[in-house]
Design an enzyme around this catalytic site. Structure first.
Site, PDB file in Angstrom:
ATOM      1  N   LYS A 217      21.138   1.872   2.139  1.00 20.60           N
ATOM      2  CA  LYS A 217      20.529   2.550   1.001  1.00 20.60           C
ATOM      3  C   LYS A 217      21.522   3.451   0.274  1.00 20.60           C
ATOM      4  O   LYS A 217      22.606   3.761   0.754  1.00 20.60           O
ATOM      5  CB  LYS A 217      19.294   3.329   1.453  1.00 20.60           C
ATOM      6  CG  LYS A 217      18.098   2.414   1.708  1.00 20.60           C
ATOM      7  CD  LYS A 217      16.802   3.182   1.821  1.00 20.60           C
ATOM      8  CE  LYS A 217      15.617   2.222   1.765  1.00 20.60           C
ATOM      9  NZ  LYS A 217      14.336   2.941   1.901  1.00 20.60           N
TER      10      LYS A 217
ATOM     11  N   ARG B 144      13.662  -0.771   9.900  1.00 21.34           N
ATOM     12  CA  ARG B 144      13.664  -1.877   8.934  1.00 21.34           C
ATOM     13  C   ARG B 144      15.114  -2.097   8.490  1.00 21.34           C
ATOM     14  O   ARG B 144      15.729  -1.226   7.883  1.00 21.34           O
ATOM     15  CB  ARG B 144      12.773  -1.526   7.744  1.00 21.34           C
ATOM     16  CG  ARG B 144      12.673  -2.614   6.688  1.00 21.34           C
ATOM     17  CD  ARG B 144      11.718  -2.186   5.581  1.00 21.34           C
ATOM     18  NE  ARG B 144      11.589  -3.216   4.558  1.00 21.34           N
ATOM     19  CZ  ARG B 144      12.366  -3.330   3.501  1.00 21.34           C
ATOM     20  NH1 ARG B 144      13.359  -2.454   3.315  1.00 21.34           N
ATOM     21  NH2 ARG B 144      12.181  -4.293   2.629  1.00 21.34           N
TER      22      ARG B 144
END
Length: 286
Positions: free
Chosen positions: A221, A255
């Site tokens: 991210k 995840r």
């Protein structure tokens, strides 16, 4: 205990959720699993590498071309059914904020609805309750789907995360979603700048203390990229470092894109914490 689909996970058992993007424009793999066969090969490899959950998404999180509910369903529903047929024991999650899509994928065999946009469609939780499937309750800072944060502020980011995610989780259980199938997610990058996401990581133990199972979606991210000043394809080490910290603080579900590497990190942390035995123990014993 965490119960999802046919699977039950023990208190200290870390769980990997592998990302399978059914989009032509995903930020990380640029559509590598948009077509069926590469996507099914990705599922097979992820399961072999230690993923217990497959998270299928039909719309990328960031801005881009509009994707209708009908198109999102077209990208996901048939694929969910095929994964269910080929991998009967794997937990199938679908990353969606729309109740119409949630309904369709539950009919096709999904076990979990991953609502990354913080209950923007309150009927999604109703779908989860009606089908008896799991639900991920995420903090998105009130952001609308597929928008980026702009100068967002919090008096106390973790206090806001706790208020929103616990509130969503309690509502889901009140609607009839099984409590042991509900997870809360701090929503790294969603409605947050990099410092917010770092603080959410640092204070993750406060979420664990609520008693709800905590899911973290950290993989490659922007907060990792900005922290290290690295482009998307060079964020794996930063992601794994953040994964180790999150595991030490008690997160349950991860995840990820890189399943095998994450499995090693989680096994190492669990063994240091005393929740897992070494795979082998020869040193000093010969």
């Amino acid at each position: 205990m965490l119960r999802l689909g046919r699977r039950e996970f023990a208190a200290h058992e870390p769980v990997i959720m592998a990302i399978v993007n059914r989009t032509p424009d995903s930020f990380y793999d640029q559509g590598a699993t948009f077509r069926d066969e590469p996507a099914l090969a990705r599922v097979e490899q992820a399961v072999a590498d230690g993923a217990a959950i497959i998270d299928i998404g039909g719309v990328k999180a960031g801005p881009g071309d509009e994707v209708s509910a009908e198109e999102e369903a077209r990208r996901t529903v048939g694929f969910v059914a095929e994964v269910r047929r080929r991998f009967p024991d794997v937990v199938i999650s679908v990353d969606t904020w729309r109740h119409e899509v949630g309904e369709a994928v539950c009919e096709a065999g999904a076990d979990l609805l991953n609502d990354a946009w913080g209950g923007v469609d309150p009927r999604l939780a109703e779908v989860a309750a009606r089908y008896g499937v799991g639900l991920v309750c995420t903090h998105a800072g009130g952001a609308q789907p597929r928008t980026r944060p702009h100068r967002v502020t919090y008096d106390d980011v973790m206090a806001d995360i706790l208020k929103v995610t616990v509130g969503l989780a309690e509502r889901a259980v009140a609607l009839g979603v099984p409590r042991e199938s509900v997870m809360i997610d701090p929503g790294h990058d969603f409605g947050k700048n990099t410092r917010h996401s770092l603080e959410a990581t640092r204070r993750l133990g406060e979420m664990v203390e609520t008693g709800w199972s905590v899911l973290v979606s950290l993989s490659n991210k922007d907060f990792v990229g900005e922290t290290l000043d690295r482009p998307v394809k060079e964020r794996v080490l930063g992601t794994l470092a953040t994964t180790a910290v999150s595991a030490w603080l008690g997160a349950r579900v991860y995840r990820v894109h890189e399943v095998a590497e994450t499995r090693q990190v989680l096994d190492m942390v669990a063994t240091i914490a005393g929740h897992r035995e070494p795979a082998v123990a020869r040193r000093g014993l010969a």
